[in-house]
Design an enzyme around this catalytic site. Structure first.
Site, short mmCIF file in Angstrom:
data_model
loop_
_atom_site.label_atom_id
_atom_site.label_comp_id
_atom_site.label_asym_id
_atom_site.label_seq_id
_atom_site.Cartn_x
_atom_site.Cartn_y
_atom_site.Cartn_z
N SER A 65 -49.18 -1.76 54.64
CA SER A 65 -48.98 -1.61 53.04
C SER A 65 -47.44 -1.87 52.57
O SER A 65 -46.67 -1.45 53.11
CB SER A 65 -49.38 -0.43 52.79
OG SER A 65 -50.77 -0.21 52.80
N GLU B 25 -67.77 4.12 61.44
CA GLU B 25 -68.32 4.35 62.70
C GLU B 25 -67.31 5.44 63.44
O GLU B 25 -67.46 6.30 64.24
CB GLU B 25 -68.40 3.27 63.42
CG GLU B 25 -69.55 2.17 62.96
CD GLU B 25 -69.50 1.57 61.68
OE1 GLU B 25 -68.32 1.55 61.24
OE2 GLU B 25 -70.54 1.30 61.00
N GLU C 199 -52.35 11.29 58.75
CA GLU C 199 -52.90 10.36 58.05
C GLU C 199 -54.32 10.81 57.87
O GLU C 199 -54.70 11.02 56.65
CB GLU C 199 -52.56 8.96 58.97
CG GLU C 199 -53.27 7.88 58.16
CD GLU C 199 -53.13 6.65 58.66
OE1 GLU C 199 -52.72 6.50 60.01
OE2 GLU C 199 -53.48 5.61 58.04
N GLN D 242 -45.73 1.41 58.03
CA GLN D 242 -46.38 1.78 59.10
C GLN D 242 -46.55 0.25 60.13
O GLN D 242 -47.49 -0.39 59.39
CB GLN D 242 -47.51 2.63 58.91
CG GLN D 242 -47.99 3.23 60.14
CD GLN D 242 -49.34 4.17 59.90
OE1 GLN D 242 -49.76 4.54 58.76
NE2 GLN D 242 -49.92 4.84 60.71
N SER E 94 -51.54 -1.11 63.50
CA SER E 94 -52.38 -1.73 63.46
C SER E 94 -52.21 -3.31 63.95
O SER E 94 -51.17 -3.62 63.62
CB SER E 94 -53.45 -1.79 62.57
OG SER E 94 -53.75 -0.59 62.10
#
Lengths: 371, 410, 371, 410
Positions: free
Chosen positions: D167, D377, D250, D132, D135
């Site tokens: 990953s 958070e 996810e 993936q 990010s």
């Protein structure tokens, strides 16, 4: 996997929620807080719907709906902050009579309880500190009991006391309110919506409940009551969370809803987590209760511990979310806070249950026992 | 490094003690200072005023006020030393706090010579008691979002609106009032600061009952209340700046929470027996007690650090901003813990113990301590922004005329 | 009231901070983490400035600056994450020798320690669980010691071990690294920047430290070391808070600095509170240490407990504030996290100190003792 | 109310177990599932692919995929039953999770028939492994703030930029990539979603070492990497919508944390002696253990509630959103507690105990579990906004062209 209540009990829950929202909103609890006595008419209405005797056998005027019905009703009674002797007369004393009473005792008292004509309560605590069925204060001799019991729930409206005390043949004694030697005095509790009282017994006539012959029986009664109390706690916590969430959505400060500030959002997310953990553990308790499982003591402990935690954080942070209004007498926040704290003490504090849980788990793990 | 007074400080402390011994009764050692207990006793107000008069005569009122306001012109550390000593005696001087510590210092700083001449002396001598009229129901933590309107009318102002959380409004003579004089300006810019005679027509006071049942706060309603323009403090529109002088002093004066602390928790543990023996031998009880002792001592020594700076004539660091936040939460924890330890017998069993009722009482007033004088959340904002220098939150109402700021469905 | 360090020690602190920022930044700790051995040149520099022997008497090559100097230096060594045997050789073993050593032992070892030529360390722990000077494992007979000690700080660079063990005349034994029967092996610790090792002694020659004759003496040594460790912990916590605060100011997400979100602000405010409580309690410890007060055991305990708490929350939430970067090897966050956790174990965990604190306070309150 | 399978579920479970018994080794009872242990063993990838092939042949890969994608067309509860059973065996199927659970379901939903025909089968059979590429270092929790650019060039795109937290990038064949195709649009609107061949020229992979020393994540750098336009999934500019399909799946798949839990904490307490006797008799230890047991059971029964809904073919409630948040924090607490209990001998003393090293290891990887897959958070934001319906925070970048969004000094 069927870890959920049957549809008919979900209907019962919805019905109870509607009825209580209408007939027993927080304003009813507030009247009780301000000193109104038990609303016996309301209690009779609940009885007429079959809720007060929900789990009692039909031959004694009950509805025979089983323990799961008590679970869903307890949740709704907790949600509505009902100022009613539900926990004491239904979940504790009623269940004790049904479990341990002689046929004659059951035949005499259960129909009256189920009909809401009589209120019964359990009188356990002799003093501060943990409750231990194996070490009870007071005593019974020749059918007469002498003992003092503190913080007896609904003591002032009770017609019947089931008093825990060591005596010949039983650890639980049936004492009628109107018997000689029985003194009931009001006591200041945290939650006057379900007022506590002190019970002083001086040579009062007492009948043994024959089934409550050993500490194990008494312990099991408390375990069962703890599961029902966990549902009450869950209902109270959920209601407090809903109240805080509504307020956070509608109250503006600095030109925006206070619920858009992370300080409030994250606080309420933490409350939600505690409530969900309490719900899941209470459901486990419900399963163990209905199945009369050997897991009941462990299930009761985790349900109790999670219920106490959820009630405390939800009602405490509901006040905090409301800010200045939160600590006024006029807002309902303190009704939830009081109720949750009283619920967390009534069957022994979470501290005691944690202790007991580890005793149980350690016994499981003892190598001399089969897996 | 030492905990001792300097010779000058010791001398001053001795003088303070001599005055107090002659004029007040020392509290029994070990007696717990309750939550505003005694304030409701009959005759308390008169006794307090009488004591304040003698205190002023002896030069112990307004120790840190400049001489030109009628104070002693002493140092901040002298003020603290006197306060430390006075705290050991059964006197109710708290009701003069708003006047002596907040209102008059603000008025003397921003006001006119006439203001000083008229108000400083009577305040110091306890002849006139003051209250604070800042907070409003709609504002909450957003203090500057106040809606009470003051409209110019000839040589004065006409005030309409409502204040809340006013301590002692029913026995006070004057109040410091912030009102909105221009709603077309942004939030902080349209305010003005006034001295209000609490006996004015149109002022209505209603007590607010708290969870604990007591009612030390009030709502104050204004209906066409007239204030002469010479009772305005500072320029029109500068009310927020003037109010900040008051607010800074308020934050500074934060004290620890009254009620059960480590000592009382320890005493409870000494009195109780648990499953495995004396509560004081129970490791969970011990760890909790140790944590509270550590926090309590931490706050104590934090105050010592502040006092050291003051003793040297320095400005203290920001460390004292933590005191209220830590103390309020600790109190609520201790109260709940005490009840849990007593267990099933719950609140009633308190009577059987030396500390009967203390934990129950604290449970019910602790929530107020986490809110009044700045909520936990506001205190954390203050620490984060003013101490750690983190950036402010995004302001939804920034630069907006006050009348256009969203106020939600309520 | 003078609850602050004297000006000359504030100058020493500022000097140490400047020096360490320059010569011993976190990059030095990182080198140690990656396997670099003790930087003896740097240690010698510290010694040359008089810091290593700061509290030792001048006749033994020390600077005679007293305990407060060790406090301020400890704070700075903790802040800089210095990969140096400060705690072991200066605050623990050096202090033990100065307190309990014979004149000959002191004359031989202290000048070497002060000059940074030799490194000494205390070897206390025989196994998991709380450390108790009254119940030490191992044994000494005829001047020979046989014992295993775990997690000995700076074991691999130590020239001298002071080993806690019961034996004739002392509970603390001087064992030279190069003596026969001494085996040192590396051990995997949480904080490889101050590597721990295992010490195996088989009939190794050992000299008693004559002053360490009873558990009270040993306990007092640990109390004193705990105050200094609290300053180290304070320095580490402060540095982690500063790192988190800087990052929160400069890192943007959702178009604004993450430090403008209350989730981050309020977290860091809580860290600040823990740090201030740790500072105040450490100052109390410093006072008790310098005054050699009877309050030292209590002061050491509160300083230790508050220091452990501050170190844990500050270094843990520093990682959290950094988000994904926070748990990478490349960022320095984990250096602080490792150090703080190692500091919290080295002289016994906060759990043990809480236990001890209540023992001390309970003894104070015993009715048979004068107020 | 019961914990039993329906007859159909029981039958399916038996079939799954028969397949697993025949093709994998059951883990010893009581063996703790380590943190990605085994993944680094030599030959692990080949063995995993081989198992996945057999799993697909037996019809247990893609149980809940529709038949038209090549799946079994089974139910969600069947998928869970299989996963429960598989978790008892030593097999490494986690590396196929991104392909089977995230990438292909997204591609099959949004992509073309050609995409489905080309990619679904090889993924299911373990022939091609997926990663993936969402990010980015600059984005952090602000996932949509990605800066990797894809610029149109003839019949394809040229990609430049950097991804992070990928990953298994070094052994993967394909990646799902979100890149910015129009920086003049607001943040969420200028993105597109691509299938990237990881062997393309210009793709550089660098492992990221974590605190724990392991390196299961990578940074992936793109320098003029070409992607054909027929590898685009969904419309140009709709990349965020497509990515949401991936992200929702996810979140849904969040599992509890690996490593020491109540059982291991209990075992440690059984093995240790404290000041006052066996650790298991110490009240502080007991209370902590009871709290963790309660939380662990709470999470377990929360999963049961979700499974019950799935078993009935209903959509589960939002309750599973709490699992990661609770489990990550609990793990960090347990790890620190275990070390504290062992005390001065600290990490080394672990060797002397049956659980040697487990708590130390967990202390070092626990921080990652509070961050990866959504920080604490962000999880609280999600619960507050999506479950409780609280209003979103004020968006500083709302409606702004992405290139104008403030990014700070870094």
């Amino acid at each position: 996997m069927n870890f959920d209540f049957p549809d008919e009990l979900k209907q019962l829950r919805a019905e109870a929620r509607r009825f209580l929202a209408d007939r027993c909103p927080p304003a009813a609890a507030r009247r009780a807080l301000e000193g109104a006595p038990l609303d016996r008419a309301l209690w009779s209405e609940l009885a007429a719907m079959g809720w007060v005797g929900a789990a009692l056998p039909e031959r004694h005027g009950g509805a025979g709906l089983g323990q799961l019905a008590l679970c869903v009703l307890s949740e709704e009674l907790g949600r509505s902050l009902a100022p009613l002797p539900w926990a004491s007369s239904v979940c504790q004393a009623g269940e004790a009579l049904a479990a341990f009473g002689s046929p004659a005792q059951q035949a005499h008292w259960l129909p009256r309880l189920a009909a809401g004509e009589a209120v019964a309560t359990l009188a356990l605590a002799a003093g501060p500190g943990p409750f231990d069925p194996a070490r009870l204060a007071g005593g019974v001799a020749s059918g007469r009991i002498t003992a003092t019991r503190l913080a007896v729930p609904d003591a002032l409206s009770a017609d019947l006391f089931l008093v825990a005390a060591p005596g010949p043949g039983s650890l639980l004694w049936l004492v009628a309110r109107d018997a000689p030697g029985v003194t009931v005095s009001p006591a200041e509790g945290i939650d006057p919506t379900r007022p506590i009282g002190r019970l002083d017994l001086r040579d009062a006539p007492a009948e043994p409940l024959p089934g409550a012959a050993d500490p194990t029986a008494l312990r099991r009664l408390i375990d069962r009551a703890a599961v029902l109390a966990a549902f009450e706690q869950l209902g109270t916590a959920e209601a407090a969370l809903a109240m805080a969430t509504d307020y956070a959505r509608e109250r503006y400060a600095f030109g925006r809803p206070i619920g858009s500030f992370q300080a409030i959002k994250h606080k309420l997310a933490d409350v939600y987590i505690a409530v969900e953990l309490a719900r899941s553990n209470a459901c486990y308790g419900a399963w163990a209760l209905e199945a009369d499982s050997a897991e009941l003591p462990v299930a009761a402990a985790v349900a109790r511990i999670a219920g106490c935690e959820a009630g405390w954080i939800a009602t405490r942070e509901n006040i905090q979310t409301h800010g200045g209004m939160g600590f006024t007498w006029a807002y309902d926040c303190h009704l939830y806070y009081r109720r949750a704290r009283a619920q967390a003490l009534a069957l022994g504090s979470a501290r005691e249950w944690k202790h007991r849980l580890i005793d149980l788990l350690a016994a499981r793990n003892r190598p001399d026992r089969p897996e | 490094m030492d905990f001792d007074d300097t010779p000058e400080e010791a001398e001053f402390r001795a003088a303070a003690r001599a005055f107090l011994d002659a004029n007040a009764i020392r509290r029994a050692p070990g007696a717990v200072e309750g939550y505003r207990r005694g304030q409701d006793k009959p005759g308390a107000l008169e006794a307090a005023k009488d004591f304040q008069r003698r205190k002023a005569e002896a030069g112990f009122a307004g120790i840190n006020w400049p001489v030109e306001w009628g104070g002693r012109g002493g140092t901040q550390i002298q003020q603290i030393i006197y306060d430390q000593e006075e705290a050991r005696y059964d006197v109710l001087t708290g009701i003069f706090g708003i006047g002596v510590n907040l209102a008059l210092p603000t008025i003397c700083t921003w006001g006119t010579d006439a203001h000083r001449a008229r108000f400083a002396g009577p305040c110091l001598r306890g002849e006139e008691v003051w209250c604070q009229l800042f907070s409003e129901p709609a504002g909450g933590s957003d203090l500057a979002a106040l809606r009470t309107r003051a409209v110019r009318d000839g040589d004065g102002w006409v005030v309409n609106g409502q204040k809340i959380w006013t301590s002692g409004a029913h026995y006070c003579d004057f109040g410091i009032l912030v009102a909105r004089t221009d709603p077309d300006r942004p939030k902080h810019e349209g305010l003005s600061y006034f001295i209000l005679d609490m006996k004015s027509p149109g002022v209505e006071i209603r007590p607010i009952r708290q969870i604990s049942g007591s009612a030390h706060f009030n709502e104050v309603f204004f209906t066409d209340v007239r204030i002469a323009d010479d009772r305005r403090v500072g320029p029109v529109g500068a009310g927020w700046k003037v109010a900040l002088t008051t607010l800074m002093r308020e934050r500074y004066g934060m004290r620890a929470a009254p009620g059960p602390d480590f000592e009382e928790a320890f005493a409870l543990a000494q009195a109780l027996t648990l499953e495995d023996g004396p509560a004081l031998a129970n490791a969970a009880v011990r760890e909790k007690l140790a944590e509270w002792y550590t926090r309590t001592q931490g706050l104590r020594f934090t105050r010592f650090r502040t006092m050291t700076a003051l003793s040297r004539g320095q400005t203290p660091g920001p460390e004292s901003s933590i005191i209220k936040l830590v103390a309020g939460n600790k109190l609520q924890e201790i109260a709940a813990w005490g009840l849990d330890l007593m267990g099933m017998a719950g609140s009633e069993s308190g009577e059987a113990l030396p500390l009967g009722g203390l934990f129950e009482e604290a449970l019910l007033y602790a929530p107020a301590l986490r809110i009044a004088g700045g909520t936990d959340e506001i205190m954390r904002n203050i620490i984060a922004e003013r101490v750690l220098g983190l950036p402010p939150d995004i302001r939804a109402d920034k630069g907006m005329a006050f009348r256009d700021v969203p106020t939600g469905p309520r």
